[in-house]
Write a protein that holds these residues in place. Structure first.
Motif, PDB file in Angstrom:
ATOM      1  N   GLY A   3      16.516  56.925  74.129  1.00 32.12           N
ATOM      2  CA  GLY A   3      17.101  55.671  74.335  1.00 32.12           C
ATOM      3  C   GLY A   3      16.182  54.433  74.393  1.00 32.12           C
ATOM      4  O   GLY A   3      16.491  53.254  74.305  1.00 32.12           O
ATOM      5  N   SER A   4      14.998  54.727  74.675  1.00 29.19           N
ATOM      6  CA  SER A   4      13.913  53.642  74.884  1.00 29.19           C
ATOM      7  C   SER A   4      13.471  52.856  73.776  1.00 29.19           C
ATOM      8  O   SER A   4      12.755  51.965  73.735  1.00 29.19           O
ATOM      9  N   GLY A   5      13.313  53.528  72.536  1.00 25.73           N
ATOM     10  CA  GLY A   5      13.342  52.903  71.182  1.00 25.73           C
ATOM     11  C   GLY A   5      11.866  53.460  70.816  1.00 25.73           C
ATOM     12  O   GLY A   5      11.107  52.744  69.970  1.00 25.73           O
ATOM     13  N   LYS A   6      11.397  54.638  71.293  1.00 28.13           N
ATOM     14  CA  LYS A   6      10.091  55.236  70.769  1.00 28.13           C
ATOM     15  C   LYS A   6       9.930  55.230  69.364  1.00 28.13           C
ATOM     16  O   LYS A   6       8.966  54.677  68.706  1.00 28.13           O
ATOM     17  N   THR A   7      10.930  55.732  68.635  1.00 31.14           N
ATOM     18  CA  THR A   7      10.862  56.098  67.275  1.00 31.14           C
ATOM     19  C   THR A   7      10.874  54.457  66.438  1.00 31.14           C
ATOM     20  O   THR A   7       9.913  54.235  65.714  1.00 31.14           O
ATOM     21  N   THR A   8      11.723  53.658  66.818  1.00 30.51           N
ATOM     22  CA  THR A   8      11.942  52.316  66.100  1.00 30.51           C
ATOM     23  C   THR A   8      10.516  51.375  66.755  1.00 30.51           C
ATOM     24  O   THR A   8      10.036  50.867  65.576  1.00 30.51           O
ATOM     25  N   VAL A   9      10.117  51.430  67.671  1.00 29.37           N
ATOM     26  CA  VAL A   9       8.822  50.680  68.230  1.00 29.37           C
ATOM     27  C   VAL A   9       7.732  51.351  67.499  1.00 29.37           C
ATOM     28  O   VAL A   9       6.821  50.625  66.888  1.00 29.37           O
ATOM     29  N   GLY A  10       7.559  52.595  67.600  1.00 31.44           N
ATOM     30  CA  GLY A  10       6.384  53.261  66.893  1.00 31.44           C
ATOM     31  C   GLY A  10       6.269  53.145  65.503  1.00 31.44           C
ATOM     32  O   GLY A  10       5.142  52.519  65.086  1.00 31.44           O
ATOM     33  N   ARG A  11       7.392  53.060  64.657  1.00 36.26           N
ATOM     34  CA  ARG A  11       7.336  52.771  63.311  1.00 36.26           C
ATOM     35  C   ARG A  11       6.836  51.328  63.006  1.00 36.26           C
ATOM     36  O   ARG A  11       6.024  50.947  62.178  1.00 36.26           O
ATOM     37  N   TYR A  12       7.708  50.389  63.775  1.00 36.11           N
ATOM     38  CA  TYR A  12       7.169  48.949  63.596  1.00 36.11           C
ATOM     39  C   TYR A  12       5.667  48.641  64.094  1.00 36.11           C
ATOM     40  O   TYR A  12       5.066  47.919  63.348  1.00 36.11           O
ATOM     41  N   LEU A  13       5.158  49.248  65.060  1.00 38.25           N
ATOM     42  CA  LEU A  13       4.109  48.901  65.385  1.00 38.25           C
ATOM     43  C   LEU A  13       3.025  49.442  64.512  1.00 38.25           C
ATOM     44  O   LEU A  13       1.913  49.027  64.286  1.00 38.25           O
ATOM     45  N   ILE A 146      12.042  44.309  69.342  1.00 42.76           N
ATOM     46  CA  ILE A 146      10.930  45.344  68.864  1.00 42.76           C
ATOM     47  C   ILE A 146       9.623  44.527  68.470  1.00 42.76           C
ATOM     48  O   ILE A 146       8.633  44.972  68.987  1.00 42.76           O
ATOM     49  N   GLU A 147       9.664  43.237  68.008  1.00 43.28           N
ATOM     50  CA  GLU A 147       8.545  42.676  67.835  1.00 43.28           C
ATOM     51  C   GLU A 147       7.826  42.449  68.966  1.00 43.28           C
ATOM     52  O   GLU A 147       6.607  42.307  69.054  1.00 43.28           O
ATOM     53  N   ALA A 148       8.356  41.936  70.058  1.00 43.21           N
ATOM     54  CA  ALA A 148       7.826  41.550  71.286  1.00 43.21           C
ATOM     55  C   ALA A 148       7.133  42.683  71.817  1.00 43.21           C
ATOM     56  O   ALA A 148       6.163  42.564  72.474  1.00 43.21           O
ATOM     57  N   ILE A 149       7.822  43.600  71.936  1.00 44.20           N
ATOM     58  CA  ILE A 149       7.347  45.136  72.419  1.00 44.20           C
ATOM     59  C   ILE A 149       6.005  45.313  72.022  1.00 44.20           C
ATOM     60  O   ILE A 149       5.006  45.731  72.492  1.00 44.20           O
ATOM     61  N   ALA A 150       6.214  45.483  70.488  1.00 43.92           N
ATOM     62  CA  ALA A 150       4.907  45.937  69.807  1.00 43.92           C
ATOM     63  C   ALA A 150       3.733  45.039  69.975  1.00 43.92           C
ATOM     64  O   ALA A 150       2.769  45.290  70.098  1.00 43.92           O
ATOM     65  N   GLN A 151       4.015  43.470  70.176  1.00 41.69           N
ATOM     66  CA  GLN A 151       2.943  42.560  70.321  1.00 41.69           C
ATOM     67  C   GLN A 151       2.517  42.935  71.764  1.00 41.69           C
ATOM     68  O   GLN A 151       1.201  42.852  72.080  1.00 41.69           O
ATOM     69  N   GLU A 152       3.224  43.104  72.744  1.00 41.38           N
ATOM     70  CA  GLU A 152       2.995  43.578  74.087  1.00 41.38           C
ATOM     71  C   GLU A 152       1.919  44.760  74.236  1.00 41.38           C
ATOM     72  O   GLU A 152       0.808  44.912  74.609  1.00 41.38           O
ATOM     73  N   ILE A 153       2.169  45.725  73.285  1.00 43.16           N
ATOM     74  CA  ILE A 153       1.627  46.977  73.265  1.00 43.16           C
ATOM     75  C   ILE A 153       0.266  46.729  72.871  1.00 43.16           C
ATOM     76  O   ILE A 153      -0.993  47.124  73.182  1.00 43.16           O
ATOM     77  N   VAL A 154       0.033  45.719  71.738  1.00 38.48           N
ATOM     78  CA  VAL A 154      -1.173  45.427  71.223  1.00 38.48           C
ATOM     79  C   VAL A 154      -1.951  44.743  72.087  1.00 38.48           C
ATOM     80  O   VAL A 154      -3.291  45.141  72.018  1.00 38.48           O
ATOM     81  N   THR A 155      -1.535  43.920  72.773  1.00 33.68           N
ATOM     82  CA  THR A 155      -2.320  43.266  73.865  1.00 33.68           C
ATOM     83  C   THR A 155      -2.833  44.102  75.105  1.00 33.68           C
ATOM     84  O   THR A 155      -3.892  43.816  75.712  1.00 33.68           O
ATOM     85  N   HIS A 156      -2.218  45.456  75.294  1.00 39.48           N
ATOM     86  CA  HIS A 156      -2.728  46.172  76.388  1.00 39.48           C
ATOM     87  C   HIS A 156      -3.243  47.318  76.016  1.00 39.48           C
ATOM     88  O   HIS A 156      -3.759  48.225  76.721  1.00 39.48           O
ATOM     89  N   ILE A 163      -4.550  42.155  64.056  1.00 38.00           N
ATOM     90  CA  ILE A 163      -3.336  42.304  63.272  1.00 38.00           C
ATOM     91  C   ILE A 163      -3.710  41.664  61.909  1.00 38.00           C
ATOM     92  O   ILE A 163      -3.956  40.469  61.972  1.00 38.00           O
ATOM     93  N   PRO A 164      -3.566  42.229  60.850  1.00 43.48           N
ATOM     94  CA  PRO A 164      -3.835  41.781  59.641  1.00 43.48           C
ATOM     95  C   PRO A 164      -2.840  40.445  59.400  1.00 43.48           C
ATOM     96  O   PRO A 164      -1.745  40.391  59.695  1.00 43.48           O
ATOM     97  N   PRO A 165      -3.409  39.422  58.650  1.00 38.73           N
ATOM     98  CA  PRO A 165      -2.583  38.236  58.493  1.00 38.73           C
ATOM     99  C   PRO A 165      -1.233  38.205  58.070  1.00 38.73           C
ATOM    100  O   PRO A 165      -0.478  37.699  58.267  1.00 38.73           O
ATOM    101  N   SER A 166      -0.868  39.333  57.161  1.00 33.54           N
ATOM    102  CA  SER A 166       0.414  39.374  56.364  1.00 33.54           C
ATOM    103  C   SER A 166       1.441  40.010  57.460  1.00 33.54           C
ATOM    104  O   SER A 166       2.443  39.999  57.081  1.00 33.54           O
ATOM    105  N   ASN A 167       1.073  40.588  58.451  1.00 29.36           N
ATOM    106  CA  ASN A 167       1.746  41.128  59.314  1.00 29.36           C
ATOM    107  C   ASN A 167       1.961  40.246  60.535  1.00 29.36           C
ATOM    108  O   ASN A 167       2.994  40.382  61.754  1.00 29.36           O
ATOM    109  N   GLN A 168       1.391  39.175  60.848  1.00 31.61           N
ATOM    110  CA  GLN A 168       1.388  38.273  62.049  1.00 31.61           C
ATOM    111  C   GLN A 168       2.649  37.438  61.987  1.00 31.61           C
ATOM    112  O   GLN A 168       3.175  37.109  60.982  1.00 31.61           O
ATOM    113  N   GLN A 169       3.313  37.436  63.108  1.00 29.56           N
ATOM    114  CA  GLN A 169       4.677  36.859  63.313  1.00 29.56           C
ATOM    115  C   GLN A 169       4.404  35.335  63.485  1.00 29.56           C
ATOM    116  O   GLN A 169       3.884  35.178  64.282  1.00 29.56           O
TER     117      GLN A 169
END
Length: 169
Positions: A3-13, A146-156, A163-169
């Motif tokens: 329930g923590s979102g491992k699959t959803t966050v993983g795919r998005y990341l 999901i977007e905020a979680i992925a961005q936080e992962i990238v920064t840590h 992040i490629p320009p086409s994917n930057q939020q």
């Protein structure tokens, strides 16, 4: 934890940073031709845990990728050792209440298919949380997109990711 979102966050990341994505549960389902719930019912949890270890052992170690594991994989000593040595592990942490809200209507959670599933979930989290905290980074996911979680992962991450320009939020 479930329930923590491992699959959803993983795919998005993985999509965000253009890395391959591997979901251990989906690999096992594909290889066995059964859902995780069916594997638990027909082969048992021990079979499933052995298969998880086999999949982790053969994932390409030289490839940068995003990997989502089942909630029980990291609590096992050997898989945890492999992951802590060869990967950067992130614990997507949430309270039992938040996790329960996310999984309570799910029928594919074999560990919760018993009386009082909410208590089972809370007990599992209580036992697993100290082990999950051995991960390289703990990220509380409550109230985050999901977007905020992925961005936080990238920064840590312990290395710089552009992040490629086409994917930057």
């Amino acid at each position: 934890m479930m329930g923590s979102g491992k699959t959803t966050v993983g795919r998005y990341l993985a999509k965000l940073i253009h890395w391959p994505y591997h979901d251990i549960d989906h690999i096992i389902e594909r290889e066995t031709g059964q859902s995780i719930a069916e594997i638990f019912d027909t082969m048992g949890e021990a079979f499933f845990r052995r298969h998880e270890l086999e999949v982790i052992e053969r994932l390409p170690g030289s490839e940068l990728s995003v990997v989502s594991t089942g909630g029980g994989l990291f609590i096992q000593e050997r898989p945890r050792e492999i992951l802590l040595t060869h990967a950067y592990c992130i614990y997507l942490q949430a309270s039992p209440q938040v996790l329960w809200e996310r999984v309570r209507f799910s029928e594919n959670r074999p560990l919760l298919q018993k009386p009082d599933p909410q208590k089972i979930l809370a007990d599992l989290l209580s036992k697993r949380d100290p082990i999950y905290r051995l991960a390289h980074y703990t990220l509380n996911i409550e109230g985050k997109t999901i977007e905020a979680i992925a961005q936080e992962i990238v920064t840590h991450l312990p290395f710089k990711i552009t992040i490629p320009p086409s994917n930057q939020q």
